[in-house]
Design a protein around this motif. Sequence first.
Motif, PDB file in Angstrom:
ATOM      1  N   ASP A  41       0.821  -1.206   0.000  1.00 27.84           N
ATOM      2  CA  ASP A  41       0.000   0.000   0.000  1.00 27.84           C
ATOM      3  C   ASP A  41       0.859   1.261   0.000  1.00 27.84           C
ATOM      4  OD1 ASP A  41      -2.480   1.062  -0.311  1.00 27.84           O
ATOM      5  OD2 ASP A  41      -3.124   0.813   1.761  1.00 27.84           O
ATOM      6  N   ALA A 355     -14.939  -7.486  -2.616  1.00 25.94           N
ATOM      7  CA  ALA A 355     -13.594  -6.906  -2.497  1.00 25.94           C
ATOM      8  C   ALA A 355     -13.295  -6.388  -1.086  1.00 25.94           C
ATOM      9  CB  ALA A 355     -13.430  -5.776  -3.516  1.00 25.94           C
ATOM     10  N   TRP A 356     -14.263  -5.734  -0.464  1.00 24.20           N
ATOM     11  CA  TRP A 356     -13.997  -5.183   0.879  1.00 24.20           C
ATOM     12  C   TRP A 356     -13.652  -6.310   1.865  1.00 24.20           C
ATOM     13  CZ3 TRP A 356     -12.715  -1.244   3.818  1.00 24.20           C
ATOM     14  CH2 TRP A 356     -12.884  -1.373   5.207  1.00 24.20           C
ATOM     15  N   MET A 359     -10.345  -7.991   1.186  1.00 22.86           N
ATOM     16  CA  MET A 359      -9.190  -7.185   1.618  1.00 22.86           C
ATOM     17  C   MET A 359      -9.035  -7.232   3.139  1.00 22.86           C
ATOM     18  SD  MET A 359      -6.500  -5.525   1.039  1.00 22.86           S
ATOM     19  CE  MET A 359      -6.472  -5.257  -0.742  1.00 22.86           C
ATOM     20  N   ASP A 370      -5.370  -1.980  -0.272  1.00 22.91           N
ATOM     21  CA  ASP A 370      -6.545  -1.229   0.162  1.00 22.91           C
ATOM     22  C   ASP A 370      -7.727  -1.480  -0.765  1.00 22.91           C
ATOM     23  OD1 ASP A 370      -6.017   0.507  -1.976  1.00 22.91           O
ATOM     24  OD2 ASP A 370      -5.175   2.079  -0.705  1.00 22.91           O
ATOM     25  N   PHE A 371      -8.825  -0.840  -0.453  1.00 21.23           N
ATOM     26  CA  PHE A 371     -10.100  -1.081  -1.123  1.00 21.23           C
ATOM     27  C   PHE A 371     -10.588   0.224  -1.718  1.00 21.23           C
ATOM     28  CE2 PHE A 371     -14.718  -0.470  -0.598  1.00 21.23           C
ATOM     29  CZ  PHE A 371     -15.207  -1.485  -1.403  1.00 21.23           C
ATOM     30  N   MET A 377      -9.889  -4.080  -5.177  1.00 15.02           N
ATOM     31  CA  MET A 377      -8.770  -4.165  -4.242  1.00 15.02           C
ATOM     32  C   MET A 377      -7.553  -3.606  -4.973  1.00 15.02           C
ATOM     33  SD  MET A 377      -9.140  -8.007  -2.724  1.00 15.02           S
ATOM     34  CE  MET A 377      -9.770  -8.815  -4.185  1.00 15.02           C
ATOM     35  N   TRP A 407     -12.937 -14.950   3.843  1.00 16.55           N
ATOM     36  CA  TRP A 407     -13.441 -13.578   3.950  1.00 16.55           C
ATOM     37  C   TRP A 407     -14.870 -13.525   4.468  1.00 16.55           C
ATOM     38  CZ3 TRP A 407     -17.838 -13.190   1.172  1.00 16.55           C
ATOM     39  CH2 TRP A 407     -18.011 -14.127   0.133  1.00 16.55           C
TER      40      TRP A 407
END
Length: 419
Positions: A41, A355-356, A359, A370-371, A377, A407
Amino acid sequence: MIQPARASALTLADLEAMDRDDPLRALRGAFVLPDGLVYLDGNSLGALPRETPVRLQEVTARQWGQDLIRSWTEHDWIGAPQRVGDKIARLIGAAPGEVVVSDSTSVNLFKLLVAACRLRPDRPVILSEPGNFPNDLYVAQGLQGLSNGGVELRLASADRIESAIDERVAVVLLTHVHYKSAAVHDMARITARAHARGALTLWDLTHSAAAVPVDLNAAQADFAAGCGYKYLNGGPGAPAYLFVAQRHQATTVSPITGWLGHARPFDFVDEYAPAPGIGRFLAGSYPILGIAALEVGVDLMLRADAQSRLDKSRALSELFVALVESRCAGLGLEVASPRDAPVRGSHVALRHAQAWAVMQALIARRVVGDFRAPDLMRFGFAPLYNRYADCWHAVEILRDVLQTAAWDRPEFKQRQAVT
Ligand SMILES: *Cc1c(COP(=O)(O)O)cnc(C)c1O
């Protein structure tokens, strides 16, 4: 381009061997990176250089603490924005005296947009693209609001930008590397087209400086701004920088006509007179501690051979894409960045319906990206401290998280304020 077939034959040992042969290998040790963390990141917040706390200690304890006000001259605090600006210039194809460190990227964009619009007073349009980093559009909207109808914001999609530059356009405002997709605009071509139509260009370099080749003067760019805390490793909220091409400096002024942009600030006269060069884009007293930290990050960047740095950025993101394609096939991922490395920045966006949550599960397994809403992602590759083996670990953990649906837990679905 690394073909998926070749990527599927790669082993972790191959990648560790690439890390051993990496000409930039020694620079990783110049950063504080927690053990076992795969940090992808650096395109949002660059890592902490080991030297930064030492330098801040020097600037606070000795310069500020002991030498106090005299430090403005004795330690050249007064010259810091231009000194560090000249160093950043070397990373973005600018000449000495064309770059200055100041304010935030947002404020710099505002100052430069106003300056550009004033150079083209009979043209009302700021041209940008829909889906540009919203901040940049918001800043343009703010200027539009101030202008009593004199300024108009027009949006045209990336493939239509060039044909949308007409005789009503004053300035083309684009982010060189797109913050989500990492798609790269052809700076030289768009700038040439803008100039042919009498317009100017303002480039947001936040996701490109130090990560992809940037040559402002070769492209004949007019204006640019970028930030200090992403690939430049200047620290959270680091001061930003701005570029004004030499040829425009005598005829442009900042709308924030502050005293440190005055030709003779210590004459304390009532009438504003702009400083002769890029210094006129400074406004008020600058954050010396922030600039000191930024300078450490920029110096480190300059220690890396430029070609090795750019080659490695590209090789890392290319490897990551190839590993994702070969090892995560059929797991609901889509590469949302250009597949072709030369038109992709140094981060890679992957699309996934969850995706959230994915991640958050990665972060829990110590892979940090990050998202970006709604379904991306992002994984950023910083050439000074990321390793080829990081790509391996990130993709293996990603594959495991998807295969086992790790997830799919309530705690990974809780949205936070910062994504
Ligand atoms: C990160 C980023 C900025 C940062 O602006 P700030 O003023 O530092 O908050 C600006 N533009 C783009 C495209 C960015 O990605």
